[in-house]
Design an enzyme around this catalytic site. Structure first.
Site, PDB file in Angstrom:
ATOM      1  N   CYS A  70       0.867  -1.185   0.000  1.00 25.01           N
ATOM      2  CA  CYS A  70       0.000   0.000   0.000  1.00 25.01           C
ATOM      3  C   CYS A  70       0.900   1.231   0.000  1.00 25.01           C
ATOM      4  O   CYS A  70       2.091   1.125  -0.299  1.00 25.01           O
ATOM      5  CB  CYS A  70      -0.966  -0.014   1.180  1.00 25.01           C
ATOM      6  SG  CYS A  70      -0.131   0.133   2.771  1.00 25.01           S
ATOM      7  N   ASN A  71       0.358   2.388   0.321  1.00 25.23           N
ATOM      8  CA  ASN A  71       1.173   3.605   0.240  1.00 25.23           C
ATOM      9  C   ASN A  71       2.226   3.685   1.342  1.00 25.23           C
ATOM     10  O   ASN A  71       3.366   4.025   1.095  1.00 25.23           O
ATOM     11  CB  ASN A  71       0.289   4.845   0.293  1.00 25.23           C
ATOM     12  CG  ASN A  71      -0.526   4.981  -0.980  1.00 25.23           C
ATOM     13  OD1 ASN A  71      -0.011   4.740  -2.073  1.00 25.23           O
ATOM     14  ND2 ASN A  71      -1.794   5.324  -0.853  1.00 25.23           N
TER      15      ASN A  71
END
Ligand SMILES: [Fe+2]
Length: 365
Positions: A70-71
């Protein structure tokens, strides 16, 4: 909760170890930059909302572990948990895409008595180079931790004699000064009065010898005033951010008023000069616009091919200036702070991934 760090995942991908990289981000985030070969499932919102079936539809090969992305490495942990519950060996990438910024891979280009290693910052697209002949090496545009270059040289029995930057960079912190200091190599920069630390100026037309190879410096102002390209053994041309494989460098960073226009004109003339070189010259640029794959294939092309791709922009100087200025991409985040640090020659302590966040935007797209 099982996690995996960037170095380990990088190592698996570089060495071809079977792994499924599962990117769970929003499509907008994925469009910015991604891990080459990763599988995408748009599950970020569902995972964040606590949906226990967020990944129910995802089919994954059973014979290999899964690394979720994810980020920033938080929501990917929920994804790894859900997969683990399904009996899949899953872990989350620590720090997510933010930490991936410093991941890298390599591709080699053998050229007779010369070896070129393209060291690609996979998380950002910056391309640096190690050139070696007869065990003497030089490094161009170091953008990764200095130990990356030191270890690559050690593995091959090379001694780093010279470290060069093609220009004062705006998209990444230059590691060239630190690399020169830690290896005792000479630091060579284009003549300019921007940086405030000692270096040896390499003049346009000057030749640098290492092993049995020769590197010729060619001033190519435009992207920045001091930008320089380097031709090794008359065969391969390191163009920095002046010329990419299908575009050219942006002329507007750190400019005001009509300065970008003047720089675009200068860039036009520099490009015309480079395009006089033989068509089979290999162009090795300073950046890639797509994430460099873990495929060991160099990002480069013959000058004749590059030239035909940008021919429509180069019909006349006025056309070029108009086209380039119309196509300037958004200004890279934090570029003025990065330029300031590169001019001072200082690398901030600790984590610099926030400062260097985002894909490179040095090319006119
Ligand atoms: Fe640049």
């Amino acid at each position: 909760m099982k996690q995996i760090d960037v170095d380990t995942l990088r190592d698996w991908l570089e060495n071809g170890r079977p792994v499924t990289v599962l990117d769970i981000r929003n499509p907008e985030d994925r469009a910015q930059w991604s891990i080459p070969g990763s599988v995408h499932v748009n599950a970020y919102a569902a995972l964040k909302a606590g949906d226990p079936d967020a990944l129910q539809q995802v089919e994954l090969p059973a014979d290999r572990p899964v690394v979720t992305i994810c980020n920033a490495g938080v929501v990917s942990q929920l994804a790894a948990e859900q997969l683990t519950e399904r009996g899949i060996a899953a872990s989350a990438l620590t720090g997510g895409m933010k930490s991936w910024s410093l991941a890298w891979n390599t591709a080699e280009i053998p050229l007779g008595n010369l070896t070129i290693v393209q060291v690609r910052r996979a998380g950002k697209g910056c391309l640096s180079y190690m050139l070696a002949s007869d065990r003497e090496a030089l490094v161009i545009d170091a953008s990764l931790d200095t130990m990356v270059y030191v270890r690559l040289a050690e593995q091959r029995g090379w001694t780093i004699r010279y470290v060069l930057d093609t220009h004062v960079h705006a998209d990444h912190l230059s590691r060239s000064r630190a690399l020169a200091e830690s290896t005792g190599a000479a630091l060579l920069l284009p003549p300019q009065d921007r940086v405030r630390f000692p270096f040896k100026a390499i003049q346009s037309g000057e030749t640098l010898a290492f092993g049995n190879a020769k590197l010729l410096a060619i001033a190519t102002p435009g992207h920045t005033e001091e930008s320089m390209s380097h031709l090794v053994n008359g065969q391969a041309l390191f163009t920095g951010d002046t010329l990419f494989t299908s575009s050219v460098g942006r002329p507007d960073l750190n400019t005001s008023g009509t300065e970008a226009q003047d720089r675009a004109r200068t860039l036009f003339r520099s490009l015309q000069q480079l395009l006089q070189l033989p068509g089979q010259t290999i162009v090795l640029p300073g950046h890639a616009s797509q994430p460099p794959a873990f495929d060991k294939k160099p990002i480069c092309d013959e000058l004749s091919h590059v030239s035909s791709r940008i021919a429509a922009w180069l019909r006349s100087e006025d056309d070029f200036v108009r086209i380039i200025l119309e196509r300037i991409p958004p200004t890279p985040p934090n570029y003025s702070r990065i330029v300031e640090l590169n001019e001072a020659g200082s690398l901030p302590e600790g984590d610099v991934t926030d400062l260097e966040a985002g894909a490179n935007r040095c090319a006119v797209a």
